[in-house]
Design a protein around this motif. Structure first.
Motif, PDB file in Angstrom:
ATOM      1  N   ALA A  98       0.830  -1.210   0.000  1.00  0.00           N
ATOM      2  CA  ALA A  98       0.000   0.000   0.000  1.00  0.00           C
ATOM      3  C   ALA A  98       0.864   1.259   0.000  1.00  0.00           C
ATOM      4  O   ALA A  98       0.604   2.204  -0.765  1.00  0.00           O
ATOM      5  CB  ALA A  98      -0.933  -0.009   1.208  1.00  0.00           C
ATOM      6  N   ILE A  99       1.896   1.296   0.846  1.00  0.00           N
ATOM      7  CA  ILE A  99       2.778   2.471   0.907  1.00  0.00           C
ATOM      8  C   ILE A  99       3.479   2.675  -0.433  1.00  0.00           C
ATOM      9  O   ILE A  99       3.533   3.803  -0.967  1.00  0.00           O
ATOM     10  CB  ILE A  99       3.797   2.314   2.042  1.00  0.00           C
ATOM     11  CG1 ILE A  99       3.089   2.330   3.397  1.00  0.00           C
ATOM     12  CG2 ILE A  99       4.851   3.414   1.990  1.00  0.00           C
ATOM     13  CD1 ILE A  99       3.993   1.998   4.565  1.00  0.00           C
ATOM     14  N   PHE A 100       4.026   1.609  -0.975  1.00  0.00           N
ATOM     15  CA  PHE A 100       4.746   1.717  -2.250  1.00  0.00           C
ATOM     16  C   PHE A 100       3.810   2.194  -3.361  1.00  0.00           C
ATOM     17  O   PHE A 100       4.163   3.085  -4.143  1.00  0.00           O
ATOM     18  CB  PHE A 100       5.345   0.348  -2.607  1.00  0.00           C
ATOM     19  CG  PHE A 100       6.083   0.331  -3.909  1.00  0.00           C
ATOM     20  CD1 PHE A 100       7.400   0.762  -3.982  1.00  0.00           C
ATOM     21  CD2 PHE A 100       5.467  -0.109  -5.065  1.00  0.00           C
ATOM     22  CE1 PHE A 100       8.087   0.751  -5.183  1.00  0.00           C
ATOM     23  CE2 PHE A 100       6.142  -0.124  -6.273  1.00  0.00           C
ATOM     24  CZ  PHE A 100       7.455   0.307  -6.333  1.00  0.00           C
ATOM     25  N   THR A 101       2.600   1.644  -3.436  1.00  0.00           N
ATOM     26  CA  THR A 101       1.675   1.992  -4.514  1.00  0.00           C
ATOM     27  C   THR A 101       1.189   3.424  -4.390  1.00  0.00           C
ATOM     28  O   THR A 101       1.189   4.186  -5.369  1.00  0.00           O
ATOM     29  CB  THR A 101       0.479   1.025  -4.521  1.00  0.00           C
ATOM     30  OG1 THR A 101       0.952  -0.317  -4.647  1.00  0.00           O
ATOM     31  CG2 THR A 101      -0.455   1.334  -5.676  1.00  0.00           C
ATOM     32  N   VAL A 102       0.774   3.820  -3.190  1.00  0.00           N
ATOM     33  CA  VAL A 102       0.239   5.170  -2.999  1.00  0.00           C
ATOM     34  C   VAL A 102       1.295   6.229  -3.298  1.00  0.00           C
ATOM     35  O   VAL A 102       1.036   7.213  -4.014  1.00  0.00           O
ATOM     36  CB  VAL A 102      -0.315   5.325  -1.573  1.00  0.00           C
ATOM     37  CG1 VAL A 102      -0.664   6.786  -1.285  1.00  0.00           C
ATOM     38  CG2 VAL A 102      -1.542   4.458  -1.374  1.00  0.00           C
ATOM     39  N   LEU A 103       2.500   6.037  -2.774  1.00  0.00           N
ATOM     40  CA  LEU A 103       3.542   7.044  -2.971  1.00  0.00           C
ATOM     41  C   LEU A 103       4.029   7.089  -4.414  1.00  0.00           C
ATOM     42  O   LEU A 103       4.226   8.178  -4.975  1.00  0.00           O
ATOM     43  CB  LEU A 103       4.709   6.776  -2.022  1.00  0.00           C
ATOM     44  CG  LEU A 103       4.419   7.026  -0.544  1.00  0.00           C
ATOM     45  CD1 LEU A 103       5.645   6.731   0.303  1.00  0.00           C
ATOM     46  CD2 LEU A 103       3.964   8.463  -0.321  1.00  0.00           C
ATOM     47  N   THR A 104       4.249   5.944  -5.028  1.00  0.00           N
ATOM     48  CA  THR A 104       4.733   5.957  -6.412  1.00  0.00           C
ATOM     49  C   THR A 104       3.693   6.513  -7.375  1.00  0.00           C
ATOM     50  O   THR A 104       4.016   7.312  -8.261  1.00  0.00           O
ATOM     51  CB  THR A 104       5.138   4.543  -6.854  1.00  0.00           C
ATOM     52  OG1 THR A 104       4.054   3.629  -6.623  1.00  0.00           O
ATOM     53  CG2 THR A 104       6.368   4.074  -6.108  1.00  0.00           C
ATOM     54  N   VAL A 105       2.433   6.134  -7.190  1.00  0.00           N
ATOM     55  CA  VAL A 105       1.382   6.652  -8.066  1.00  0.00           C
ATOM     56  C   VAL A 105       1.176   8.141  -7.840  1.00  0.00           C
ATOM     57  O   VAL A 105       1.118   8.935  -8.795  1.00  0.00           O
ATOM     58  CB  VAL A 105       0.068   5.879  -7.845  1.00  0.00           C
ATOM     59  CG1 VAL A 105      -1.084   6.544  -8.591  1.00  0.00           C
ATOM     60  CG2 VAL A 105       0.216   4.441  -8.306  1.00  0.00           C
ATOM     61  N   GLY A 106       1.068   8.554  -6.579  1.00  0.00           N
ATOM     62  CA  GLY A 106       0.835   9.966  -6.291  1.00  0.00           C
ATOM     63  C   GLY A 106       1.972  10.855  -6.753  1.00  0.00           C
ATOM     64  O   GLY A 106       1.745  11.874  -7.430  1.00  0.00           O
ATOM     65  N   LEU A 107       3.211  10.485  -6.426  1.00  0.00           N
ATOM     66  CA  LEU A 107       4.352  11.302  -6.821  1.00  0.00           C
ATOM     67  C   LEU A 107       4.533  11.324  -8.334  1.00  0.00           C
ATOM     68  O   LEU A 107       4.834  12.376  -8.915  1.00  0.00           O
ATOM     69  CB  LEU A 107       5.616  10.788  -6.135  1.00  0.00           C
ATOM     70  CG  LEU A 107       5.706  10.999  -4.628  1.00  0.00           C
ATOM     71  CD1 LEU A 107       6.951  10.324  -4.059  1.00  0.00           C
ATOM     72  CD2 LEU A 107       5.717  12.486  -4.298  1.00  0.00           C
ATOM     73  N   SER A 108       4.355  10.182  -8.982  1.00  0.00           N
ATOM     74  CA  SER A 108       4.526  10.131 -10.438  1.00  0.00           C
ATOM     75  C   SER A 108       3.511  11.015 -11.150  1.00  0.00           C
ATOM     76  O   SER A 108       3.852  11.736 -12.098  1.00  0.00           O
ATOM     77  CB  SER A 108       4.402   8.685 -10.930  1.00  0.00           C
ATOM     78  OG  SER A 108       5.416   7.869 -10.404  1.00  0.00           O
TER      79      SER A 108
END
Length: 316
Positions: A98-108
């Motif tokens: 969840a942390i990896f997906t939320v941060l990578t999607v949001g930042l990208s």
């Protein structure tokens, strides 16, 4: 009997026969159907063999107690799923995912939109800048991971050399679970930033110029035009990127495998499934159960996005 038919009979003309019914499967329709089959069957066969067959096979393996390479397997029902959700691994792996997906999607997406706004300016050198931004996305994930491993290495990496020149000490990126996850997220965003930027750039360039000019004439500033006009009109692009980037982040593997081979702090669902099957455990059935959990999450996220998020998309 209608007046037209009676009039024809008085004049000696034969009554008109009703129009012949068209056959349900005429020659042209049959020919078009066979042409469709000729083009579609090879693709359908490949999808069935290389997508759906492994999918159902993996579902079958998830109900087995099977060690990879063993000629025998024992049917244990839902024990693999109960073991996964009943252990501490479930909270750790799902939380990391969840942390990896939320941060990578949001930042990208956020950084990609900002970069796209900069690249949309009519200045010299934008063509080279667009190519430079998009280039990391097409590079091999293995090559990118190896280069960034050298940069983050605390002993002889480029980042540690820069920190030492300022009298600071390089963090232990690979040994600290939180720093390892941060490192992988930064590299993943850097690599996939160009994809979001190019897609957003295409969306910005397709916006109707007459609306933007009318808003400028009415006195709307650049910030007001962006929040009130550009961003709502970019909702189809945002929706497309939201689906594709979430699916891509949940399936991210190559960077995690290269930069953190042991999965220290970076064991997402897909990488945990890899470690369980091909690591030191060789638990193929347990790994298949984790893969099914990932598939269900992907399916639910896609359905929710198509069912509810798309309602807020402005296509007009």
């Amino acid at each position: 009997m209608s007046d037209l038919t009676a009039e024809r009979r008085r004049k000696g003309a034969a009554p008109t026969s009703p129009p012949a019914k068209r056959t349900h499967f005429s020659g042209r329709t049959r020919r078009d159907f066979f042409v469709f089959l000729a083009f579609a069957l090879p693709n359908l066969a490949l999808i069935a063999v290389f997508t759906y067959r492994p999918l159902f096979a993996n579902l079958q393996y998830s109900f087995l107690d099977w060690t990879l390479g063993s000629p025998r397997a024992r049917n244990i029902g839902f024990d693999n799923y109960a073991t996964f959700f009943g252990s501490d691994d479930a909270a750790r792996v799902l939380g990391t995912t969840a942390i990896f997906t939320v941060l990578t999607v949001g930042l990208s997406m956020v950084l990609g939109l900002l970069v796209a706004l900069a690249l949309n300016a009519r200045v010299r050198g934008t063509t080279f800048a667009r190519s430079a931004v998009f280039a990391p996305y097409v590079l091999s994930g293995v090559g990118v991971g190896l280069v960034w491993m050298f940069i983050f290495d605390p002993g002889y990496g480029a980042l540690s050399w820069i920190l030492r020149s300022f009298g600071a000490r390089s963090p232990e990126w690979f040994n600290d679970p939180q720093l390892a996850l941060t490192m992988v997220i930064l590299v993943y965003v850097w690599k996939n930033l160009g994809y979001c930027a190019v897609v957003y750039l295409a969306g910005l360039q397709s916006l109707p110029s007459d609306i933007m000019e009318a808003a400028a004439i009415d006195g709307a500033g650049s910030a007001r035009r962006f929040w009130s006009i550009s961003l709502p009109l970019l909702s189809p692009t945002t929706f497309f990127l939201l689906i594709t980037t979430i699916l891509s982040s949940l399936q991210a593997f190559d960077l995690i495998r290269i930069m953190t081979p042991l999965g220290t702090g970076t064991s997402t669902l897909i990488y945990e499934a890899y470690l369980q099957a091909f690591g030191s455990y060789n638990r193929a059935g347990y790994s298949a159960a984790i893969s099914v959990v990932l598939f269900v999450i992907l399916l639910v996220i896609t359905v929710v996005q198509l069912r509810f998020v798309e309602r807020k998309v402005h296509y007009a």
